[in-house]
Design a protein around this motif. Structure first.
Motif, PDB file in Angstrom:
ATOM      1  N   CYS A  65       0.818  -1.216   0.000  1.00  0.00           N
ATOM      2  CA  CYS A  65       0.000   0.000   0.000  1.00  0.00           C
ATOM      3  C   CYS A  65       0.851   1.265   0.000  1.00  0.00           C
ATOM      4  N   ASP A  74      -0.450   3.550  -3.081  1.00  0.00           N
ATOM      5  CA  ASP A  74      -0.981   2.467  -3.919  1.00  0.00           C
ATOM      6  C   ASP A  74      -1.813   2.987  -5.077  1.00  0.00           C
ATOM      7  N   ASN A  75      -1.960   4.323  -5.142  1.00  0.00           N
ATOM      8  CA  ASN A  75      -2.713   4.914  -6.254  1.00  0.00           C
ATOM      9  C   ASN A  75      -4.110   4.326  -6.377  1.00  0.00           C
ATOM     10  N   LEU A  76      -4.706   4.043  -5.236  1.00  0.00           N
ATOM     11  CA  LEU A  76      -6.096   3.591  -5.180  1.00  0.00           C
ATOM     12  C   LEU A  76      -6.855   4.532  -4.237  1.00  0.00           C
ATOM     13  N   PRO A  77      -8.158   4.677  -4.428  1.00  0.00           N
ATOM     14  CA  PRO A  77      -8.921   5.568  -3.531  1.00  0.00           C
ATOM     15  C   PRO A  77      -8.737   5.161  -2.069  1.00  0.00           C
ATOM     16  N   THR A  78      -9.055   3.920  -1.763  1.00  0.00           N
ATOM     17  CA  THR A  78      -8.704   3.379  -0.457  1.00  0.00           C
ATOM     18  C   THR A  78      -8.098   2.011  -0.703  1.00  0.00           C
ATOM     19  N   SER A  79      -7.404   1.484   0.278  1.00  0.00           N
ATOM     20  CA  SER A  79      -6.538   0.328   0.031  1.00  0.00           C
ATOM     21  C   SER A  79      -7.272  -1.001   0.077  1.00  0.00           C
ATOM     22  N   ILE A  80      -6.619  -1.986  -0.523  1.00  0.00           N
ATOM     23  CA  ILE A  80      -7.085  -3.367  -0.477  1.00  0.00           C
ATOM     24  C   ILE A  80      -6.396  -4.045   0.707  1.00  0.00           C
ATOM     25  N   GLY A  81      -7.200  -4.545   1.637  1.00  0.00           N
ATOM     26  CA  GLY A  81      -6.629  -5.221   2.793  1.00  0.00           C
ATOM     27  C   GLY A  81      -6.858  -6.725   2.741  1.00  0.00           C
ATOM     28  N   GLN A  85     -10.607  -6.772   1.652  1.00  0.00           N
ATOM     29  CA  GLN A  85     -11.454  -5.789   2.321  1.00  0.00           C
ATOM     30  C   GLN A  85     -11.144  -4.386   1.812  1.00  0.00           C
ATOM     31  N   GLU A  86     -12.171  -3.578   1.701  1.00  0.00           N
ATOM     32  CA  GLU A  86     -12.023  -2.210   1.244  1.00  0.00           C
ATOM     33  C   GLU A  86     -11.649  -1.318   2.424  1.00  0.00           C
ATOM     34  N   GLY A  87     -10.484  -0.713   2.345  1.00  0.00           N
ATOM     35  CA  GLY A  87      -9.997   0.105   3.454  1.00  0.00           C
ATOM     36  C   GLY A  87     -10.837   1.349   3.650  1.00  0.00           C
TER      37      GLY A  87
ATOM     38  N   PHE B  59      -3.705  -3.388  -8.338  1.00  0.00           N
ATOM     39  CA  PHE B  59      -3.033  -3.852  -7.117  1.00  0.00           C
ATOM     40  C   PHE B  59      -2.089  -5.032  -7.378  1.00  0.00           C
ATOM     41  N   PRO B 327      -8.095   2.246 -12.290  1.00  0.00           N
ATOM     42  CA  PRO B 327      -8.251   0.870 -11.810  1.00  0.00           C
ATOM     43  C   PRO B 327      -9.618   0.691 -11.148  1.00  0.00           C
ATOM     44  N   PHE B 330     -12.558  -2.347  -6.425  1.00  0.00           N
ATOM     45  CA  PHE B 330     -13.753  -2.945  -5.809  1.00  0.00           C
ATOM     46  C   PHE B 330     -14.915  -2.831  -6.783  1.00  0.00           C
TER      47      PHE B 330
END
Lengths: 332, 332
Positions: A65, A74-81, A85-87, B59, B327, B330
């Motif tokens: 991340c 991670d250049n994502l809105p919220t992280s992949i856990g 799971q959507e962070g 990711f 990307p 989700f």
């Protein structure tokens, strides 16, 4: 100091008035290169930062991340856990995070060391726990030997693990951006457009919060001072730490260093375009409706804040063995 | 050639009978270091190998499951794919994969280049598609410039992307293992136990399949020749490619290079301990019940096959921009 040296220094100083001016008068200071005093600890911290065995799945590392190939984010809105799971919140960049007054958007960790312990045991993130993660590391002779060499004995504690990670993270600074070259006196480092953007950035008041070497990271501010910020993200920010109602929707001001690399923007990661982020910040925080030209100029200025990225060889992780607790990628 | 040089060469050769013997008579050959003839293409391929934007989520990169910090594998029984899907089969190491007769456990890709296209578009893995992945790369000026510099024009095609990845992968060889030093004549490179293990390895017939520089990778063999292999993994292996019933449960013989790093073992990743893998292979493939001492010796030998791991600086990925498809981590 002899006369000749003094006169040389004087002549040099007189020839570069801009240098002294900018460093003392601008609200932004340059990023200084990392001074590495404990190289062995930095190497250990790098291994730990990249080691997915600190997660329950064996798949997620700090670098997942805070990807050092991608601006420490991670250049994502919220992280992949864990378990996809959507962070709850956008992963802040790890770059220059040593300049932050505190860590996490709500500042709940006072130090990088304290921060590093969080995601390992967070069930939404790496989903391990501090007993298991330490058991994994303790089972590996090469790790034991490295800890012994650095800390004096083989004991692998959470304090030592997070210390090594933090010391590695302190090296993740990004000096020598074009803006910093300009700050240090190189007039040719910025274009007229970029300079115009910086001047607007100062004039309309962005530097009230985005100042210092990090252009941010030094204070908590309400997201939406003049107008409220509309989001479906439930984070309430600093109030979770202070319990003070006045801190509701107050977040740590993010650094603008390397902002070109750390999209999408804001604590909810809802905005992908830097132009939109500039426009919205001016509106919500400063009550200003910017002309398109100003937005373009400020965006051009912000892209001059991309510094030299940390460059290092990928770590080689010591293998697990028959004593190492196995990862649990899938819950049965 | 002058007389003096000839006599020196002769003397050298006579002093090292083991060298000539081993290289010509042993069923295993050393791994040769990579010869890099296209450094710019290797650098591009490295970027693409580490770029998670080739996945739908943004990711997962090639390196997620072929982690070059961990023996080119993910050290999981089967891999974690898009949306945390459980993969059907163990991710083979990418190290020395240029020595394989074909790629994937069932050999369905003839070349590394052909292989590289698979996971990008596999809905169980990176879950992108070849249109979207190319659109992402094409939107990024730095990538366009690199492709133009290497291939003569800016066109970013699947063929070029997978060519660059394959050329990078061809550099991922692991020379100078202790076993290779021994093969090349250094008697001190192996202990007596390791040498005993190697001799047992040959005597009981392991080298029938695990031979050549890769100690495997050159043939397809039935998993469970003497006794059936018990697994709940539904993979049927080579028959999926040939349609030939005789190929049911036939898999590519995996390389034993760096086997210490590439746990867990077999196509289902069901065995974590090298000792268990050795014991089981002897039973199922060769009908041999090994003594514990032999298992220990062979395990010690197998650990001498860990070579120098690829060492390189982490790639810095060029950032996305306003034209880059975003990307989808989700699904909403």
């Amino acid at each position: 100091m002899n006369i000749k040296l003094v006169s040389t220094l004087l002549a040099t100083t007189l020839a570069m008035p801009a240098l002294a001016d900018r460093l003392s008068t601008e609200p932004v200071q340059p990023i200084e290169p990392a001074v590495i005093t404990e190289p062995e600890k930095v190497e250990l911290g790098k291994k730990l930062f990249f080691d997915p065995r600190l997660s329950r799945s064996g798949f997620i590392s700090c670098n997942s991340c805070h990807n050092l190939s991608m601006g420490g984010s991670d250049n994502l809105p919220t992280s992949i856990g864990h378990n996809w799971q959507e962070g709850p919140i956008n992963s802040p960049t790890v770059l220059n995070s040593n300049l932050n007054v505190a860590q996490f958007w709500d500042g709940r960790a006072a130090t990088l060391q304290e921060q590093a312990a969080g995601p390992i045991a967070n069930p939404m993130e790496m989903a391990s726990n501090h007993v298991l993660a330490l058991d994994v590391l303790r089972s590996i002779p090469q790790y034991r030997a490295e800890f012994a060499s650095i800390y004096g004995d083989e004991d692998i504690t959470l304090e030592r693990v997070t210390d090594a990670i933090a010391v590695f993270e302190e090296t993740l600074v990004t000096p020598n951006s074009r803006f910093d070259l300009w700050l240090k006196g190189d007039d040719s480092a910025l274009t007229q457009q970029e300079l115009a953007g910086y001047n607007t950035f100062k004039e309309i008041g962005c530097t009230a919060c985005h100042n210092g070497p990090g252009l941010g990271g030094t204070s908590f501010q309400r997201m939406g001072i003049v107008q409220p910020y509309i989001t479906d993200n439930p984070s309430e920010g600093r109030v979770a730490v202070t319990g003070n109602d006045a801190d509701r929707f107050s977040f740590k001001v993010p650094t603008l260093r390397n902002v070109e690399l750390t999209y999408p923007y804001f604590h909810d990661g809802a905005y992908w375009k830097l132009e939109e982020a500039v426009d919205l910040m001016a509106k919500l925080q400063l009550g200003r409706e910017l002309a398109l030209e100003d937005i373009d100029n400020m965006t051009a200025f912000l892209k001059t804040l991309t510094g030299e990225q940390p460059s290092f060889t990928i770590p080689l992780l010591p293998p697990s063995n028959n004593d190492t607790p196995q990862p649990v990628p899938f819950e049965k």
